[in-house]
Scaffold this motif. Structure first.
Motif, PDB file in Angstrom:
ATOM      1  N   THR A 730      36.355  34.411  38.166  1.00 30.29           N
ATOM      2  CA  THR A 730      37.305  34.294  39.269  1.00 30.29           C
ATOM      3  C   THR A 730      36.927  33.077  40.086  1.00 30.29           C
ATOM      4  N   LEU A 731      37.941  32.317  40.473  1.00 27.77           N
ATOM      5  CA  LEU A 731      37.705  31.031  41.107  1.00 27.77           C
ATOM      6  C   LEU A 731      37.860  31.073  42.619  1.00 27.77           C
ATOM      7  N   ASP A 732      38.474  32.098  43.134  1.00 29.61           N
ATOM      8  CA  ASP A 732      38.890  32.056  44.526  1.00 29.61           C
ATOM      9  C   ASP A 732      38.214  33.119  45.384  1.00 29.61           C
ATOM     10  N   GLY A 733      37.061  33.623  44.978  1.00 29.00           N
ATOM     11  CA  GLY A 733      36.362  34.619  45.775  1.00 29.00           C
ATOM     12  C   GLY A 733      37.018  35.974  45.797  1.00 29.00           C
ATOM     13  N   ARG A 734      37.967  36.193  44.913  1.00 26.77           N
ATOM     14  CA  ARG A 734      38.681  37.468  44.904  1.00 26.77           C
ATOM     15  C   ARG A 734      37.751  38.619  44.552  1.00 26.77           C
ATOM     16  N   GLU A 735      38.139  39.810  44.957  1.00 28.18           N
ATOM     17  CA  GLU A 735      37.393  41.017  44.629  1.00 28.18           C
ATOM     18  C   GLU A 735      38.258  41.894  43.748  1.00 28.18           C
ATOM     19  N   ASN A 736      37.742  42.204  42.574  1.00 35.97           N
ATOM     20  CA  ASN A 736      38.456  43.051  41.639  1.00 35.97           C
ATOM     21  C   ASN A 736      38.035  44.499  41.857  1.00 35.97           C
TER      22      ASN A 736
END
Length: 846
Positions: A730-736
């Motif tokens: 993930t490139l944008d600091g997202r949390e799955n």
């Protein structure tokens, strides 16, 4: 000479002759002799000199025959477990010299084992567990113990009619050896068809059957507890039946008879006859001998008062709860405050009509202090890493609670098998008030390697990860410490590489749990770099001229707290990420060339009091609440973001020569320094229902907000709900966020969500908790949803799922698992339920 005198003469002559013969062959009993020599007879597998050496006798030594020396020789030879018969004979006497013969019969040696009647794949386990291995000495006791072990083993599995026949056959190819043939006839598994009760009026049969935790009737839908009859478990269940009556006040309840009836269909019926007796109530409960605590304090712990229905089980637990080492009982009240030598004895002093009076007699004894505190079994982990975690120190007042807490802390380290940590009380001295304690530990592998491959993101993805969870950075330049890497100081070092045709990710992290070595202040740092290449639809390959580069670093400190209690931890982290777009068009920004910076501070408060085993907690809870935020740049940079398009510096010429806002420049200004705050909460609670069946309940909440609504919520740091929760790249600091039963990230929009909540319930049961591999099965119910803003947030409008799964934890590879989840609700944009989904779990938290 007359015949009469002739007969007397002959008798005298014969007597004299016998006397002379006796003088030649007898020896003086208890007389000392010089050993002239030893002859060994009967040996087959050993030479004579070896046996003589075993005896400890030597030619020329003085011995008493018979005497203690000969008895000691025989005892010593018996102790070798090599012989089935031993005899010592005198062969001759020459003056003061005696010559002996040592006659032995050797035990045969096991040369081969053949087991029949069971599946081939089970044979190796049977041979190992029953100790059937080549070289064992075969005795009647060995054969009998083997037979009994096998019969009892299969009885515990429900084969009550198991028969084991063991024969030995001489092995002519070897000296004094036998082959063993073990024939096992398990018969049919015997199940319980019916359990009936006679004499029960106060408690129903359903209630009594429920009290029998281990002995159950045959039932099609019961899968968590199979129907089988095990005598030891049945005896325990009979006690549980009586306890069920005691809990309801029937102190005199007893089982008068229990019988087993065999049916023709290989099942059994159980009949239990009862006498219930009368119902009783508590009368006066007096405390005698207490000085450290008042009657009122002890009564509060006991929690029972005059007039309450008699409950013998609860009464015993409030005195000393044998099922919980940290139970809230009077015994622990004393033992947690130094009274190791205290004795608490409840005595029934009167039973009038339906009322029972008690005295709780207390001998407080002397306060106990730890004299010696030791740890054994740690071959890799350095002593200081263990001793700093101990809650028991020399000179400290004894506390059972501190002993239990120490066991938890050692188990939570992850370096030792938590199931085998055993405290041993040493040299308790009631007169001096001292005691020692030793913690026996068994080390397990604490480092992990992650090596996996899969298809995703348009190509093959390979991952290589190394985690050293008991690292020693001070020995990094010590060649002798590499076995294969420097270990033992409790530090954690991780390296990870993930790559495909379209991206490369590198990360490094290091954690020192005791910075400075004096206090539990954890220092952590990590750096990472990601390169993402644009997909070229014409060639189907990566276009490395179009790239998105992220470089980041984090530094953190975490400290254990003593308030509200010492399970709390307060942590701080400062992180920085630099996003660099080079000719890369993405939905994240409206500019293909540019950059963005994310400098954020995170503060978190967490509490973890789960039980000893971090892989399979059976009790306790864990929760965390965190706040991540950036500086409010828009408060002091004097930029009007609402009218940024009106500023000539952020305008461009349109296709018809009109002046229009320049979206690229506007977004570049908005996201040059990211501005946001993020609040998260997560909590898990573990409840041991019975045996090792554990219920885990959990909830999560997350919210991403903006200080300045004109800037809006950033396109980074968002929540993506659904699927296995694995981060991948993930490139944008997202949390799955994991929500099984739905495809990955399917329950959030393309740009993610700013709010989410999730609720979960899991039932877990361990298959094995051995150090080499911990395996447990689970079933789950989950519900969750994500939202674009707080205005649309509805915590009860959930996407629901249920399913089954299994987890395998191996020290070398970490956590592996698979879940089969069914989503009951449709994915946004669809009308059919999500249905069955398969999820593979790799390296996630437990």
């Amino acid at each position: 000479m007359s015949k009469r005198y002739l007969g007397v003469f002959i008798l005298l002559l014969l007597s004299f002759t016998n006397y002379l013969n006796a003088q030649e062959t007898s020896f003086d009993k208890g007389k000392k002799y010089i050993l002239g020599g030893i002859e060994v007879t009967g040996v087959k597998g050993y030479n004579e000199q070896t046996v003589i050496t075993y005896t400890g006798l030597r030619t020329g030594q003085e011995i008493t025959v018979p005497g203690e020396q000969i008895s000691e020789v025989i005892s010593k030879l018996w102790g070798l477990n090599l012989f089935s018969d031993i005899n010592v004979y005198k062969t001759k006497i020459e003056g003061n010299k005696i010559f002996l013969e040592l006659n032995v019969t050797e035990l045969p040696t096991l040369s081969d084992v053949k087991i029949t009647g069971i599946k081939k794949k089970k044979i190796d386990d049977i041979e190992k567990d029953a100790d059937l291995k080549k070289g064992k000495k075969v005795t009647e006791s060995y054969i009998s113990n083997t037979r009994n072990y096998l019969v009892n083993k299969y009885k515990k599995e429900g084969y009550l009619n198991t028969k084991v026949n063991i024969n030995t056959i001489p092995d002519t190819s070897e000296v004094n050896a036998v082959k063993m043939v073990v024939g096992i006839d398990k018969g049919e598994k015997v199940k319980i068809k019916d359990i009936s009760f006679n004499g029960n009026e106060k408690l129903s049969e359903k209630k009594l059957r429920s009290a029998m935790k281990n002995t159950k009737e045959k039932m099609v839908l019961r899968f968590w507890k199979k129907s089988k009859f095990i005598p030891e478990d049945f005896d325990a269940d009979l006690v549980s039946i009586v306890d069920a009556y005691k809990e309801k006040g029937y102190r005199d309840a007893r089982i008068t008879r229990d019988s087993i009836l065999y049916n023709d269909d290989s099942t059994i019926d159980i009949q239990i006859d009862l006498e219930e007796g009368d119902k009783y109530y508590f009368g006066e409960i007096d405390f005698v001998g207490n000085a450290a605590y008042t009657d009122e304090q002890l009564s509060r712990v006991l929690g029972l008062k005059k007039g309450d229905v008699y409950n013998g089980v609860l009464f015993d637990k409030r005195i000393a709860d044998q099922t919980k080492p940290d139970g809230q009982d009077i015994t622990n009240l004393y033992q947690n405050n130094g009274y190791l030598f205290s004795q608490i004895n409840p005595v029934e002093v009167s039973a009038k009509n339906d009322t029972i009076d008690f005295e709780v007699r207390i001998i407080e004894g002397k306060l106990a202090y730890f004299e010696n505190v030791t740890v054994t079994g740690n071959d890799k982990t350095n002593d200081h890493v263990i001793y700093r975690e101990l809650r028991t120190k020399p000179g400290q007042l004894y506390s059972k609670d501190n002993v239990v807490r120490t066991i938890r802390e050692l188990g939570q380290l992850g370096y030792f098998d938590p199931e085998s940590i055993a405290p041993e009380i040493l040299d308790p001295n009631p007169q001096n008030g001292t005691v020692g304690i030793n913690y026996a530990v068994a080390e397990k592998g604490s480092s992990q390697i992650e090596l996996q491959g899969g298809y995703g993101g348009g190509g093959f993805i390979g991952t290589l990860g190394l985690s050293f969870n008991n690292f020693s950075i001070r020995n990094i330049f010590n060649k002798e410490a590499y076995k294969p890497v420097p270990m033992g100081d409790g530090q954690r070092l991780s390296l990870r590489l993930q790559a495909s045709r379209f991206f490369q990710t590198y990360s490094f992290s290091f954690v020192e749990p005791w910075m400075g070595g004096k206090k539990p202040v954890q220092f952590s740092t990590s750096i990472n770099r990601t390169l993402q290449f644009r997909y070229n639809p014409r060639t189907g390959d990566a276009d490395k001229d179009q790239r998105f580069v992220i470089t980041g670093a984090t530094v953190g400190l975490a400290k254990r707290l003593n308030w509200p209690d010492n399970y709390f931890q307060l942590s701080h982290a400062l992180s920085f990420q630099h996003y660099d777009l080079q000719n890369y068009q993405t939905s994240l920004f409206n500019f293909p060339n540019g950059y963005s910076n994310n400098l954020a501070y995170t503060i978190a408060l967490s509490r973890n009091n789960t039980s000893v085993n971090p892989i399979f907690p059976m009790a306790g809870s864990e929760f965390s609440i965190s706040l991540k935020l950036t500086a409010p740049y828009s408060l002091f940079n004097n930029i009007d973001y609402a009218n940024l398009g009106d500023d000539p510096d952020y305008q461009t010429v349109g296709p018809n020569n009109e002046i229009i806002p320049d979206a690229e420049k506007i977004d570049q200004e908005k996201y040059k320094w990211l501005e946001f705050y993020k609040v998260k909460f997560s909590g898990n609670w573990y409840t041991n229902l019975f045996a090792k069946l554990v219920m885990k309940t959990g909830m999560e909440f997350g919210f991403l907000g903006a200080y300045n609504q004109d800037r809006g919520v950033i396109p980074f740091e968002r929540f993506f709900l659904g699927g296995d929760g694995l981060g991948n790249y993930t490139l944008d600091g997202r949390e799955n966020i994991q929500l099984r039963g739905y495809p990955n990230q399917s329950l959030s929009g393309n740009d993610g969500s700013t709010v989410y909540n999730k609720f979960s319930l899991e039932m877990r049961y361990p298959i094995t908790l051995k150090p080499t591999a911990s395996i447990y099965a689970l079933s789950f119910l989950e519900g969750g949803a994500s939202y674009d803003n707080l205005e649309s947030y509805n915590p009860f409008d959930l996407k629901r799922s249920a399913g089954l799964g299994v987890r395998i934890f191996m020290p070398a590879f970490g956590l592996l698992g698979i879940d089969f989840g069914y989503g009951f609700d449709p994915i946004p944009g669809q009308i059919e339920p999500s249905g069955w989904q398969t999820h593979f779990i790799i390296g996630q938290q437990f």
